[in-house]
Scaffold this motif. Structure first.
Motif, PDB file in Angstrom:
ATOM      1  N   ARG A 295       0.838  -1.199   0.000  1.00 51.16           N
ATOM      2  CA  ARG A 295       0.000   0.000   0.000  1.00 51.16           C
ATOM      3  C   ARG A 295       0.873   1.249   0.000  1.00 51.16           C
ATOM      4  NH1 ARG A 295      -5.340  -0.346   0.623  1.00 51.16           N
ATOM      5  NH2 ARG A 295      -6.279  -2.222   1.525  1.00 51.16           N
ATOM      6  N   SER A 296       0.558   2.182  -0.874  1.00 57.51           N
ATOM      7  CA  SER A 296       1.312   3.433  -0.882  1.00 57.51           C
ATOM      8  C   SER A 296       0.865   4.289   0.297  1.00 57.51           C
ATOM      9  CB  SER A 296       1.072   4.181  -2.189  1.00 57.51           C
ATOM     10  OG  SER A 296      -0.242   4.724  -2.227  1.00 57.51           O
ATOM     11  N   LEU A 297       1.749   5.171   0.746  1.00 51.25           N
ATOM     12  CA  LEU A 297       1.402   6.046   1.867  1.00 51.25           C
ATOM     13  C   LEU A 297       0.299   7.023   1.469  1.00 51.25           C
ATOM     14  CD1 LEU A 297       4.941   6.750   3.386  1.00 51.25           C
ATOM     15  CD2 LEU A 297       3.228   5.035   4.063  1.00 51.25           C
ATOM     16  N   THR A 298       0.231   7.360   0.201  1.00 50.16           N
ATOM     17  CA  THR A 298      -0.860   8.228  -0.267  1.00 50.16           C
ATOM     18  C   THR A 298      -2.196   7.522  -0.135  1.00 50.16           C
ATOM     19  OG1 THR A 298       0.598   9.354  -1.841  1.00 50.16           O
ATOM     20  CG2 THR A 298      -1.771   9.496  -2.246  1.00 50.16           C
ATOM     21  N   ASP A 299      -2.238   6.234  -0.511  1.00 45.99           N
ATOM     22  CA  ASP A 299      -3.475   5.460  -0.370  1.00 45.99           C
ATOM     23  C   ASP A 299      -3.868   5.347   1.101  1.00 45.99           C
ATOM     24  OD1 ASP A 299      -3.677   5.081  -3.070  1.00 45.99           O
ATOM     25  OD2 ASP A 299      -2.790   3.070  -3.055  1.00 45.99           O
ATOM     26  N   ILE A 300      -2.881   5.099   1.957  1.00 45.81           N
ATOM     27  CA  ILE A 300      -3.154   4.968   3.386  1.00 45.81           C
ATOM     28  C   ILE A 300      -3.710   6.264   3.945  1.00 45.81           C
ATOM     29  CG2 ILE A 300      -2.068   4.622   5.645  1.00 45.81           C
ATOM     30  CD1 ILE A 300      -0.121   2.698   4.236  1.00 45.81           C
ATOM     31  N   SER A 301      -3.168   7.380   3.484  1.00 50.47           N
ATOM     32  CA  SER A 301      -3.671   8.684   3.919  1.00 50.47           C
ATOM     33  C   SER A 301      -5.165   8.801   3.648  1.00 50.47           C
ATOM     34  CB  SER A 301      -2.906   9.791   3.184  1.00 50.47           C
ATOM     35  OG  SER A 301      -3.503  11.051   3.409  1.00 50.47           O
ATOM     36  N   GLY A 302      -5.598   8.378   2.453  1.00 47.88           N
ATOM     37  CA  GLY A 302      -7.018   8.436   2.110  1.00 47.88           C
ATOM     38  C   GLY A 302      -7.839   7.468   2.925  1.00 47.88           C
ATOM     39  N   LEU A 303      -7.329   6.258   3.153  1.00 50.45           N
ATOM     40  CA  LEU A 303      -8.060   5.255   3.921  1.00 50.45           C
ATOM     41  C   LEU A 303      -8.278   5.693   5.365  1.00 50.45           C
ATOM     42  CD1 LEU A 303      -6.342   1.996   2.607  1.00 50.45           C
ATOM     43  CD2 LEU A 303      -8.703   2.733   2.184  1.00 50.45           C
ATOM     44  N   LEU A 304      -7.376   6.537   5.855  1.00 49.98           N
ATOM     45  CA  LEU A 304      -7.506   7.029   7.231  1.00 49.98           C
ATOM     46  C   LEU A 304      -8.256   8.354   7.309  1.00 49.98           C
ATOM     47  CD1 LEU A 304      -3.966   6.154   8.665  1.00 49.98           C
ATOM     48  CD2 LEU A 304      -6.124   4.927   8.984  1.00 49.98           C
ATOM     49  N   GLY A 305      -8.771   8.809   6.161  1.00 45.24           N
ATOM     50  CA  GLY A 305      -9.643   9.976   6.160  1.00 45.24           C
ATOM     51  C   GLY A 305      -8.952  11.319   6.149  1.00 45.24           C
ATOM     52  N   PHE A 306      -7.673  11.364   5.791  1.00 43.46           N
ATOM     53  CA  PHE A 306      -6.970  12.647   5.737  1.00 43.46           C
ATOM     54  C   PHE A 306      -7.193  13.300   4.376  1.00 43.46           C
ATOM     55  CE2 PHE A 306      -4.692  10.435   9.096  1.00 43.46           C
ATOM     56  CZ  PHE A 306      -4.599  11.440  10.066  1.00 43.46           C
ATOM     57  N   SER A 307      -7.307  14.621   4.385  1.00 43.52           N
ATOM     58  CA  SER A 307      -7.588  15.362   3.153  1.00 43.52           C
ATOM     59  C   SER A 307      -6.372  15.436   2.241  1.00 43.52           C
ATOM     60  CB  SER A 307      -8.069  16.780   3.479  1.00 43.52           C
ATOM     61  OG  SER A 307      -7.096  17.469   4.263  1.00 43.52           O
ATOM     62  N   ALA A 308      -5.181  15.276   2.822  1.00 42.88           N
ATOM     63  CA  ALA A 308      -3.954  15.347   2.027  1.00 42.88           C
ATOM     64  C   ALA A 308      -2.877  14.499   2.702  1.00 42.88           C
ATOM     65  CB  ALA A 308      -3.475  16.796   1.901  1.00 42.88           C
ATOM     66  N   PRO A 309      -1.929  13.942   1.920  1.00 45.58           N
ATOM     67  CA  PRO A 309      -0.844  13.148   2.501  1.00 45.58           C
ATOM     68  C   PRO A 309      -0.023  13.921   3.523  1.00 45.58           C
ATOM     69  CG  PRO A 309      -0.981  12.765   0.133  1.00 45.58           C
ATOM     70  CD  PRO A 309      -1.916  13.911   0.441  1.00 45.58           C
ATOM     71  N   SER A 310       0.110  15.229   3.325  1.00 50.97           N
ATOM     72  CA  SER A 310       0.903  16.031   4.260  1.00 50.97           C
ATOM     73  C   SER A 310       0.266  16.040   5.648  1.00 50.97           C
ATOM     74  CB  SER A 310       1.053  17.464   3.741  1.00 50.97           C
ATOM     75  OG  SER A 310      -0.216  18.070   3.528  1.00 50.97           O
ATOM     76  N   ALA A 311      -1.064  16.082   5.697  1.00 52.83           N
ATOM     77  CA  ALA A 311      -1.764  16.062   6.982  1.00 52.83           C
ATOM     78  C   ALA A 311      -1.548  14.716   7.675  1.00 52.83           C
ATOM     79  CB  ALA A 311      -3.255  16.317   6.767  1.00 52.83           C
ATOM     80  N   PHE A 312      -1.582  13.647   6.895  1.00 47.67           N
ATOM     81  CA  PHE A 312      -1.323  12.311   7.445  1.00 47.67           C
ATOM     82  C   PHE A 312       0.093  12.227   7.994  1.00 47.67           C
ATOM     83  CE2 PHE A 312       0.576   8.116   6.228  1.00 47.67           C
ATOM     84  CZ  PHE A 312       0.092   7.401   7.328  1.00 47.67           C
ATOM     85  N   SER A 313       1.053  12.770   7.247  1.00 46.89           N
ATOM     86  CA  SER A 313       2.456  12.719   7.675  1.00 46.89           C
ATOM     87  C   SER A 313       2.658  13.422   9.009  1.00 46.89           C
ATOM     88  CB  SER A 313       3.347  13.355   6.604  1.00 46.89           C
ATOM     89  OG  SER A 313       3.288  12.627   5.398  1.00 46.89           O
ATOM     90  N   ARG A 314       2.064  14.606   9.151  1.00 46.82           N
ATOM     91  CA  ARG A 314       2.198  15.347  10.419  1.00 46.82           C
ATOM     92  C   ARG A 314       1.567  14.568  11.563  1.00 46.82           C
ATOM     93  NH1 ARG A 314       0.922  19.661   6.968  1.00 46.82           N
ATOM     94  NH2 ARG A 314      -1.267  19.600   7.628  1.00 46.82           N
TER      95      ARG A 314
END
Length: 354
Positions: A295-314
């Protein structure tokens, strides 16, 4: 808390409504249901809202058998994860008993009972409602669904001895005769299906003995008791709503059929807030997802409900003390020494809830 049903209860509702010339989305909004939410089959929604929706739809379409027409469009898989286990049960009896015993895993309003006497088996079907309301369509949907399950195991030519409804007969019996045959009885003392008890002993033609043990083990991992708490329900709804990008306390409250203050009150009684449950659920899912290199980190960001990968990273760095990429690179998924696990809510797996 009012009883809930899986979104899959309304499987093919939109298509049926459109074929009858009515606007399904307008009717759903009228009873407080989210049309877009139907795409998530395992989301739980208000059972009373579904009952009202079916009655409104029947009236708008000028048909008395809307619920039965909907049942006719169902598939065995509509039952959700429990269908995988039913498919491997050795005979009809064990499959029906399992379906009845764990009906709360797909419909909390449903109260069915299988009994045998004098060579006959009777499957009684009831809806337990918090308040009195017309439920003809929901009753016929449930009866049609059970009848369809029996035919799945006993064959398309199988016919019950009688199919009983407590409500009065419709003006046109054509749909009832097509689905049940000439054995339908109205104004009966109960809602249910009567058939020969020997039918229960017929082997399940779909069963694979080699898969049965695996199916049972899978079922034991997802089966839950009827005593599911509000905390369990909120946690499970969060899990299924996160990938939709619409995970909010308003959405959760709407799915539970209550207002947001009621959700806050129940969570407070468990020492939690909506934010704490949301964060703990995300953290647990993140641990599972990030360690999967497919799974890409971008996909994971979406699966966890974040609006953008940067928000997930923080968020990930705040929770785990390192980046998601660093966590994955370690390969073990183990937290570095000294790091603290984020506050988590006690969790148990449930079927179809998220």
């Amino acid at each position: 808390m009012k009883p809930l049903v899986r979104n899959a209860t309304l499987s093919n509702y939109v298509e049926l409504s459109q074929s009858l010339g009515i606007d399904p989305r307008a009717l759903m909004k009228r009873v407080g249901l989210d049309p877009a939410g139907l795409a998530v089959q395992d989301r739980w929604i208000s059972g009373e809202a579904v009952i009202q929706l079916l009655e409104l739809s029947a009236a708008a379409a000028h048909v008395e058998d809307f619920g039965l027409l909907l049942a006719e469009r169902r598939r065995f898989s509509t039952l959700g994860p429990i269908s995988l286990v039913l498919r491997e049960e050795p005979d009809v009896r064990s499959a029906v008993e399992l379906l009845v015993r764990h009906e709360h895993m797909y419909n909390e309003m449903l109260h069915s009972r299988l009994s045998e006497a004098n060579g006959l088996a009777t499957l009684k079907v009831n809806l337990e409602l918090a308040e009195a309301m017309a439920a003809r369509q929901a009753t016929e949907l449930a009866m049609g669904a059970f009848h369809q399950v029996l035919r799945t195991f006993l064959g398309a030519r199988w016919q019950a001895l009688s199919v009983c409804f407590t409500h009065s007969a419709p003006t046109d019996h054509a749909t009832h005769r097509r689905i049940f045959g000439p054995v339908v009885e109205f104004d009966s003392e109960f809602n249910g299906i009567v058939f020969y008890g020997s039918d229960l002993n017929i082997p399940n033609p779909m069963s694979d003995p080699l898969l049965r043990t695996y199916a049972r083990q899978f079922f034991e991992s997802i089966a839950v008791s009827r005593d599911t708490t509000v905390l369990d329900r909120v946690r499970d709804l969060i899990e299924v709503l996160l990938p939709t990008g619409r995970c909010s306390i308003e959405q959760v409250a709407g799915s539970l059929g209550v207002d947001r203050r009621t959700v806050h009150r129940h969570l407070a009684a468990s020492g939690e807030t909506f934010s704490s449950v949301l964060n703990a659920t995300r953290a647990q899912l993140a641990e599972q997802l990030v360690t999967n290199p497919r799974r890409s980190l971008t996909d994971i960001s979406g699966l966890l409900g974040f609006s953008a990968p940067s928000a997930f990273s923080r968020w990930f760095r705040e929770q785990f003390g390192c980046s998601a990429r660093e966590w994955r690179a370690r390969g073990t998924g183990q937290r570095p020494t000294g790091e603290q696990r984020p506050p988590a809510v006690g969790r148990r797996r449930t079927a179809g809830r998220a």
